[in-house]
Design an enzyme around this catalytic site. Structure first.
Site, mmCIF file in Angstrom:
data_model
loop_
_atom_site.group_PDB
_atom_site.id
_atom_site.type_symbol
_atom_site.label_atom_id
_atom_site.label_comp_id
_atom_site.label_asym_id
_atom_site.label_seq_id
_atom_site.Cartn_x
_atom_site.Cartn_y
_atom_site.Cartn_z
ATOM 1 N N TYR A 143 17.970 58.857 -25.783
ATOM 2 C CA TYR A 143 18.148 57.836 -26.810
ATOM 3 C C TYR A 143 18.855 56.648 -26.197
ATOM 4 O O TYR A 143 19.866 56.815 -25.504
ATOM 5 C CB TYR A 143 18.973 58.403 -27.970
ATOM 6 C CG TYR A 143 19.269 57.416 -29.078
ATOM 7 C CD1 TYR A 143 18.233 56.889 -29.863
ATOM 8 C CD2 TYR A 143 20.570 57.005 -29.353
ATOM 9 C CE1 TYR A 143 18.504 55.994 -30.885
ATOM 10 C CE2 TYR A 143 20.848 56.108 -30.387
ATOM 11 C CZ TYR A 143 19.812 55.603 -31.145
ATOM 12 O OH TYR A 143 20.089 54.722 -32.159
ATOM 13 N N ASP A 238 21.760 54.592 -18.608
ATOM 14 C CA ASP A 238 22.385 54.436 -19.914
ATOM 15 C C ASP A 238 23.572 55.398 -19.961
ATOM 16 O O ASP A 238 23.406 56.599 -20.183
ATOM 17 C CB ASP A 238 21.383 54.735 -21.032
ATOM 18 C CG ASP A 238 22.002 54.529 -22.417
ATOM 19 O OD1 ASP A 238 23.244 54.430 -22.505
ATOM 20 O OD2 ASP A 238 21.242 54.476 -23.399
ATOM 21 N N LYS A 266 30.466 53.146 -26.725
ATOM 22 C CA LYS A 266 31.319 54.246 -27.182
ATOM 23 C C LYS A 266 32.759 54.185 -26.634
ATOM 24 O O LYS A 266 33.578 53.464 -27.175
ATOM 25 C CB LYS A 266 30.635 55.572 -26.922
ATOM 26 C CG LYS A 266 29.334 55.640 -27.756
ATOM 27 C CD LYS A 266 28.677 56.999 -27.849
ATOM 28 C CE LYS A 266 27.580 56.936 -28.909
ATOM 29 N NZ LYS A 266 26.234 57.188 -28.437
HETATM 30 C C1 LIG Z 1 25.096 56.198 -28.779
HETATM 31 C C2 LIG Z 1 24.140 55.834 -27.738
HETATM 32 C C3 LIG Z 1 23.471 54.592 -27.740
HETATM 33 C C4 LIG Z 1 23.553 53.634 -28.884
HETATM 34 O O1 LIG Z 1 24.825 53.096 -29.066
HETATM 35 P P1 LIG Z 1 25.195 52.485 -30.508
HETATM 36 O O2 LIG Z 1 26.570 51.934 -30.307
HETATM 37 O O3 LIG Z 1 25.115 53.608 -31.472
HETATM 38 O O4 LIG Z 1 24.208 51.420 -30.808
HETATM 39 C C5 LIG Z 1 22.676 54.283 -26.662
HETATM 40 N N1 LIG Z 1 22.527 55.124 -25.644
HETATM 41 C C6 LIG Z 1 23.141 56.323 -25.599
HETATM 42 C C7 LIG Z 1 22.960 57.211 -24.418
HETATM 43 C C8 LIG Z 1 23.956 56.730 -26.656
HETATM 44 O O5 LIG Z 1 24.519 57.939 -26.629
#
Ligand SMILES: *Cc1c(COP(=O)(O)O)cnc(C)c1O
Length: 427
Positions: A143, A238, A266
């Site tokens: 994601y 990511d 995060k």
């Molecule tokens: C949480 C998450 C996102 C998205 O971040 P948001 O602040 O919720 O938009 C993108 N990539 C990864 C790997 C994530 O865990």
């Protein structure tokens, strides 16, 4: 259980789709209503009826030093007295940027955003602008926020041209995202053989955290690094979830692989909205106002969020922080597995430092989304609900990772394992 949660949810249902502002919070397929929390303190959350839970969601990661950590709260409070937002540069943005750049190997420069979604979306635009190519490779079950190009999962099979995963994503855009199986090295090699010269970037969670917790198999990330370099495509890690969670320099430091771009979020916001795109200076300078790739944000680098992020990074930078986190998480993971075995429940628990994934499966290794889909959904549902009844708050989806914080001590871990033993005996 919680009656006020039920009535609050009923009220929310009338004014928000599914009653929530982010889908997973709705507890779909698990329970009639989500729990409404009123307060967090260290490893604990308290619901609106005053019931206490040991929390393994940690706001999906940012609460790595525990909820309402006094140092984070006081840093935010200090900033609060000077103003919430100016829409102009502030000193603290540079301080946080310097800190991140010092710790994350691939980071020479960075741009702050207000969410991980924004950062991932902007990283893709940057990669396309920089390489002057359009195709993106992502992996099934990873994601990267809900940007149009990234909301594509496609069917199974070694290589499928993207089919939109969400209504509203234009096919023409989805077509430009190629989705491969996580940890499948040959399919990555074959895709590059066919399309290498048209690929702008490969984006990957270096440890997948959005289908439980799935570490990369040996040579997976190495191969992606080699393929992208050889084809002049960019490698994007990511690390919104893994950044500062699996170690100070993120997964890239752990595996000693330096991507071209890194997406963060995060933890670097410590509980307030922050994201960042970091990477080689030469690439990051393609962003406006220096370069031709437009990217902006009214609240980007917001001083409150910077203060909370900075205080959190300082906490996780303390000596042995991640070592202790790893020990706690290992204890929890191995404890769950051995209790499950004792009760005759097939369970596999993956963990890397402070993140873990619980899989009700007799497979020894869970490597990709297909493996996760094959896990026992019913058992997860029962386990989740029994744990919740007994005051343990796990992520409300079998596709989400769990998070341990530095505030989780021996007592909390022991209480969690006691609840789990009871749950396993009831499955
Ligand atoms: C949480 C998450 C996102 C998205 O971040 P948001 O602040 O919720 O938009 C993108 N990539 C990864 C790997 C994530 O865990």
């Amino acid at each position: 259980m919680s009656n006020r949660s039920k009535s609050l949810f009923d009220a929310a249902l009338a004014v928000m789709p599914g009653g929530v502002n982010s889908p997973v919070r709705a507890f779909n397929n698990l329970r009639d209503n989500p729990i409404y929390f009123a307060k967090g303190d260290g490893p604990y959350l308290f619901d609106v009826d005053g019931k206490r839970y040991i929390d393994y969601v940690g706001s999906w990661g940012p609460a790595i030093a525990g909820h309402s950590n006094p140092e984070v709260v006081s840093a935010v409070r200090n900033q609060l007295d000077s103003g919430l937002s100016f829409g102009a540069p502030t000193e603290i943005e540079t301080v946080l940027a310097e800190k991140i750049i010092k710790l994350v190997p691939s980071a020479e420069k960075l741009r702050m955003t207000s969410s991980g979604t924004e950062a991932a979306m902007s990283a893709i635009r940057l990669a396309r602008g920089y390489t002057n190519r359009e195709l993106i490779i992502k992996f099934e079950g990873c994601y990267h926020g809900h940007g149009d190009s990234l909301l594509v999962k496609a069917g199974s099979g070694a290589m499928t041209m993207g089919v939109p995963d969400s209504a509203g994503v234009p096919k023409d855009l989805a077509n430009k995202t190629i989705t491969l199986t996580y940890n499948d090295i040959p399919s990555a090699i074959n895709t590059f053989k066919k399309l290498g010269k048209n690929i702008a970037a490969v984006i990957v969670e270096p440890i997948a955290g959005n289908m439980g917790c799935i570490p990369p198999v040996p040579e997976f990330l190495e191969t992606l690094r080699e393929l992208t370099s050889a084809n002049k495509a960019l490698l994007i890690f990511d690390e919104v979830m893994t950044g500062f969670r699996v170690g100070l320099g993120g997964a890239q430091k752990l595996f000693k692989i330096t991507p071209d771009l890194t997406v963060l979020g995060k933890i670097i916001g410590g509980g307030l909205p922050v994201g960042a795109i970091a990477g080689k200076a030469q690439i990051i300078d393609f962003f406006a106002p220096v370069g031709p790739v437009y990217q902006a944000g009214t609240l980007s680098g917001n001083p409150l969020a910077m203060a909370s992020g900075l205080a959190t990074i300082e906490l996780v930078s303390q000596k042995d922080f991640h070592k202790k986190l790893e020990l706690s998480t290992a204890k929890l993971s191995r404890g769950l597995e051995s209790l499950a075995q004792k009760k005759g429940v097939d369970l596999c628990v993956n963990h890397v430092c402070g993140m873990f994934g619980i899989f009700f499966s007799d497979q020894k290794m869970i490597c990709n989304l297909e493996d996760v889909k094959n896990c026992d959904e019913k058992k997860f549902k029962s386990f989740f609900n029994i744990m919740l009844e007994n005051g343990i708050n796990l992520a409300p989806s079998r596709f989400e990772a769990g998070f341990v914080s530095s505030a989780h001590g021996e007592d909390e871990l022991a209480a969690t394992l006691r609840a789990a033993e009871l749950a396993f005996s009831m499955l």
